[in-house]
Design a protein around this motif. Structure first.
Motif, PDB file in Angstrom:
ATOM      1  N   GLY A  32       0.768  -1.233   0.000  1.00 44.95           N
ATOM      2  CA  GLY A  32       0.000   0.000   0.000  1.00 44.95           C
ATOM      3  C   GLY A  32       0.803   1.288   0.000  1.00 44.95           C
ATOM      4  N   PRO A  89       2.840   3.778  -2.042  1.00 44.76           N
ATOM      5  CA  PRO A  89       3.159   4.079  -3.439  1.00 44.76           C
ATOM      6  C   PRO A  89       4.572   4.634  -3.600  1.00 44.76           C
ATOM      7  CG  PRO A  89       1.713   5.761  -2.552  1.00 44.76           C
ATOM      8  CD  PRO A  89       1.831   4.703  -1.487  1.00 44.76           C
ATOM      9  N   ASP A  93      -2.536  -2.527  -6.956  1.00 42.45           N
ATOM     10  CA  ASP A  93      -3.622  -2.832  -6.023  1.00 42.45           C
ATOM     11  C   ASP A  93      -4.419  -4.047  -6.508  1.00 42.45           C
ATOM     12  OD1 ASP A  93      -2.989  -0.763  -4.279  1.00 42.45           O
ATOM     13  OD2 ASP A  93      -4.223   0.681  -5.379  1.00 42.45           O
ATOM     14  N   SER A 107      -3.384   3.418   1.216  1.00 40.90           N
ATOM     15  CA  SER A 107      -2.323   4.276   0.702  1.00 40.90           C
ATOM     16  C   SER A 107      -2.279   5.591   1.465  1.00 40.90           C
ATOM     17  CB  SER A 107      -2.540   4.570  -0.787  1.00 40.90           C
ATOM     18  OG  SER A 107      -1.619   5.547  -1.245  1.00 40.90           O
TER      19      SER A 107
END
Length: 278
Positions: A108, A110, A175, A276
């Motif tokens: 999660g 980025p 994802d 995220s």
């Protein structure tokens, strides 16, 4: 296969770090003396040093400074603090600011978030591995930023192939990768639980139900890989009209099992997006 002549460090010494480090040594990707690991647990570091013969330290900066490739293997909720510390304490140390390849296995998180802490000039690889990596049978999805050159990509791929297979994706799909392969082992374990319980409910011993269920799943995967045929085709071949398999599959179809699985995967994808920090 030539040894990767790079020092490789792990910030975080948990199960995934152990799986990757052990896999690299076993596959001959690198030697034990090329691997460093840091962790908050001295007991964990002692175990890693004894088991694999790698360098260990409770100082993240020592690992960061010593290594050409740094694997971020901390829990996602700790990533912000770890990256902030690396930026404030490690980047300013002599010799620590050189370019290095950053590989993150934190779910999660980025690439843009890592760039926002460590800087936009570093080559960064984001990886979504899964737990079968612990048995060197993992499936990883990998994404890279614009600074990752061909050699960096090759190095990251070699590291991940030591614990299984890897596919490169645009980051926007990670994802979805999480929903399929990242969380996927739990789906299989859940189905296996149901088969074992179902066998026991039909009068089989718990041990026999376990063996029958586990070997059936293993055999089905082996058959699927060996024949190179789509699952639908093999399912049709083992489903005789009016037979026992057809009766079982009718119950599953009527219960909307396929739609439930797809809805569950969408929920996993959506939750990955929610986690995220950006």
């Amino acid at each position: 296969m030539a040894v990767l002549e790079k020092n490789i460090g792990f910030i975080g010494g948990g199960n995934m770090a152990e799986a990757i480090a052990g896999g690299m040594i076993q596959a001959g990707v690198c030697r034990a003396e090329q691997i460093w690991a840091s962790d908050i647990s001295e007991e964990r570091l002692d175990y890693l040093a004894r088991t694999y013969g790698i360098h260990t330290s409770m100082d993240n900066c020592a690992v960061f400074a010593a290594c050409d490739i740094v694997v971020l293997a901390v829990k996602p909720q700790l990533m912000d603090r770890v990256l902030t510390d690396l930026t404030e304490q490690c980047q300013s140390e002599e010799g620590a600011a050189r370019d290095r390849l950053i590989v993150s296995v934190a779910a999660g998180i980025p690439i843009a978030f890592i760039e926002s802490r460590l800087g936009k000039d570093l080559p960064i690889v984001r990886v979504m591995p899964n737990t079968p990596a612990l048995a060197l049978s993992g499936m990883s999805g990998m994404s890279v930023n614009v600074n990752v050159g061909e050699q960096d990509r090759e190095n990251a791929t070699r590291i991940l192939e030591s614990i299984g297979k890897v596919i490169i994706f645009d980051e926007v799909y990670l994802d979805a990768v999480t929903a399929v392969s990242g969380s996927g082992p739990a789906y299989v374990f859940y189905f296996l639980e149901a088969m074992m319980a179902g066998g026991a409910a039909l009068g089989l011993s718990a041990e026999d139900a376990k063996t029958l269920s586990l070997e059936t799943i293993k055999g089905a995967v082996t058959l699927l890989e060996g024949y190179g045929e789509a699952p639908e085709g093999l399912r049709r071949k083992v489903t005789s009209p009016g037979g026992t398999t057809e009766a079982a599959l009718k119950v599953m179809t009527d219960a909307g099992m396929k739609e439930t699985i797809q809805a569950a995967m969408k929920a996993a994808r959506d939750r990955a997006r929610e986690l995220s920090p950006m």
